[in-house]
Enzyme design. Structure first.
Site, mmCIF file in Angstrom:
data_model
loop_
_atom_site.group_PDB
_atom_site.id
_atom_site.type_symbol
_atom_site.label_atom_id
_atom_site.label_comp_id
_atom_site.label_asym_id
_atom_site.label_seq_id
_atom_site.Cartn_x
_atom_site.Cartn_y
_atom_site.Cartn_z
ATOM 1 N N THR A 211 4.251 2.154 -6.795
ATOM 2 C CA THR A 211 3.076 2.435 -6.883
ATOM 3 C C THR A 211 1.846 2.312 -6.194
ATOM 4 O OG1 THR A 211 1.512 0.324 -7.829
ATOM 5 C CG2 THR A 211 3.297 -0.427 -6.203
ATOM 6 N N HIS B 285 15.248 -9.920 -1.092
ATOM 7 C CA HIS B 285 15.717 -10.549 0.444
ATOM 8 C C HIS B 285 17.063 -10.981 -0.221
ATOM 9 C CE1 HIS B 285 16.989 -11.058 4.223
ATOM 10 N NE2 HIS B 285 15.769 -12.096 4.412
#
Length: 430
Positions: free
Chosen positions: A348, A401
């Protein structure tokens, strides 16, 4: 009569919203003509007629939610033949026959509807109302059992709901508010945080905007999302673009932009750190051995992420042509659901809007997204003694994560930095 049904939209999409009717009752349509535009969670889809004929009835109104396979309109395929000729007597006979049949059907419909209405009223006290009327009643907080129907069949329509709501407001304005009503009004005002004495505009969120909002919140609730940052010296890429842009445009009929460099760099880094090109499915990690890179594009209805397929197998020119083609589709609202499905990683670019630094949100079920930002000239220390002004860009990697460790994410971003600052290596690594 030919029924127009909501077609299969996509594997993950089971319903849509009537955005706009492109035809009206009595209009002649040919096979292949678009008759309605549906708004789905991802893109707008135009449904075409599968037969020639005349639009007989539109069963849904703009704003109504419809499911796949649901009948939304009917087409009279014989209307054109009747209008085109066949003898006055034949037409008259058909007209009389159809008129008689319609009267019989109408009478039967009235009897059936009234019977159903009475049964439904007796059993559930639930009035008969059009889908649009029920939707409007929910939005306005109107009790349908209190609405007087103007329809001779006793069916409540949208205009009945509007009239009832307007009358209720007028009645309330003529009567002094009780303490309970004042308290309720104050609570409502406090809830919306909007003072009634100030000009405001209430705009209903589109289906796509609702979906974007829902999914972004879901990602932050379900993923262990973190963001790491770095910066890239864009000197080498700017130099290549400056030297090659005219010849590149002449040979490929497309400009050499920054996105092809970043796409190649992402592919090179993903090959070295495959967990960033994966997704979580239950208690398993699905490692993807292909590289379909999503390119986030801003649109009027909201952000969309069309996908550049097999980016590892494309040249710089092919990547730029793909991105240009997808961008045109976005602007002309011709993007298909297939253009949006199956991405493995997303890029992006907030820099085109002037963003200097941001933390992009994951595009689920992907576990990584790279954020590009504005190129800005800054003084950079070359060594202990020298300083130079360099075109610098901050880059950000948001990652999940749960399966990507911090050291792996940092190393991934460093690898992208290295590839971008040495663009020739992209021919080998990307």
């Amino acid at each position: 009569m030919i029924e127009i049904k909501v077609p299969e939209l996509a594997e993950s999409i089971s319903e849509g919203t009537i955005a706009e009717w492109l035809v009206s009752v009595g209009e002649q349509v040919n096979k292949g003509d678009y008759i309605v535009e549906l708004e789905t969670d991802k893109v707008n889809v135009q449904v075409s007629a599968e037969n020639d004929g005349v639009i007989h009835e539109l069963l849904k109104e703009p704003g109504d939610t419809v499911e796949v396979g649901e009948v939304i309109a009917t087409i009279n395929e014989n209307a054109g033949e009747e209008a085109s000729g066949g003898g006055e007597q034949q037409i008259q006979e058909r007209s009389q026959s159809e008129s008689k049949r319609e009267k019989e059907e109408k009478s039967e419909e009235i009897t059936t509807t009234k019977t159903a209405f009475k049964e439904e009223q007796n059993e559930t006290n639930r009035p008969i109302a059009s889908p649009a009327a029920r939707k409007l009643a929910r939005e306005l907080g109107v009790d349908l059992t209190q609405v007087k129907a103007s329809d001779p069949l006793g069916r409540v329509r949208s205009e009945d709901v509007k009239g009832h709501a307007n009358q209720s407001r007028a009645d309330k304005a003529d009567k002094p508010q009780s303490i309970d009503k004042k308290t309720s009004s104050e609570q409502k005002s406090k809830k919306s945080d909007v003072k009634t004495d100030k000009p405001v505009e209430r705009v209903k969120m589109s289906r796509r905007r609702q979906t974007i909002a829902k999914r972004l919140v879901e990602v932050q609730h379900t993923a262990a999302m973190l963001t790491t940052y770095n910066e890239v010296d864009m000197t080498a890429i700017n130099d290549i673009r400056k030297r090659r842009k005219e010849k590149f445009l002449e040979q490929n009929d497309v400009k050499l932009g920054y996105m092809s460099f970043f796409t190649k760099a992402v592919v090179g880094a993903l090959k070295k750190f495959p967990r960033l090109n994966a997704e979580i499915q239950g208690d398993e990690i699905l490692l993807k051995r292909f590289y379909d890179i999503g390119i986030a594009v801003g649109a009027e209805e909201g952000l969309v992420v069309p996908v550049v397929r097999n980016a590892d197998q494309l040249s710089f020119a092919e990547i730029e042509r793909n991105i240009k083609s997808l961008s045109k589709k976005v602007q002309s609202k011709k993007l298909t659901i297939e253009d949006l499905q199956g991405g493995t990683f997303t890029i992006t670019n907030g820099g085109i809007f002037g963003s200097l630094m941001s933390s992009p949100i994951l595009n689920a079920p992907q576990v990584g997204i790279l954020g590009m930002h504005k190129i800005q000239w800054r003084p950079i220390a070359i060594d202990d003694e020298r300083m130079e002004n360099r075109p610098m860009m901050y880059i950000a990697l948001s990652y999940d994560h749960r399966i990507v460790d911090g050291s792996e994410a940092v190393s991934f971003l460093v690898r992208i930095k290295e590839l971008l600052e040495d663009p020739e290596s992209l021919l080998l690594e990307g």
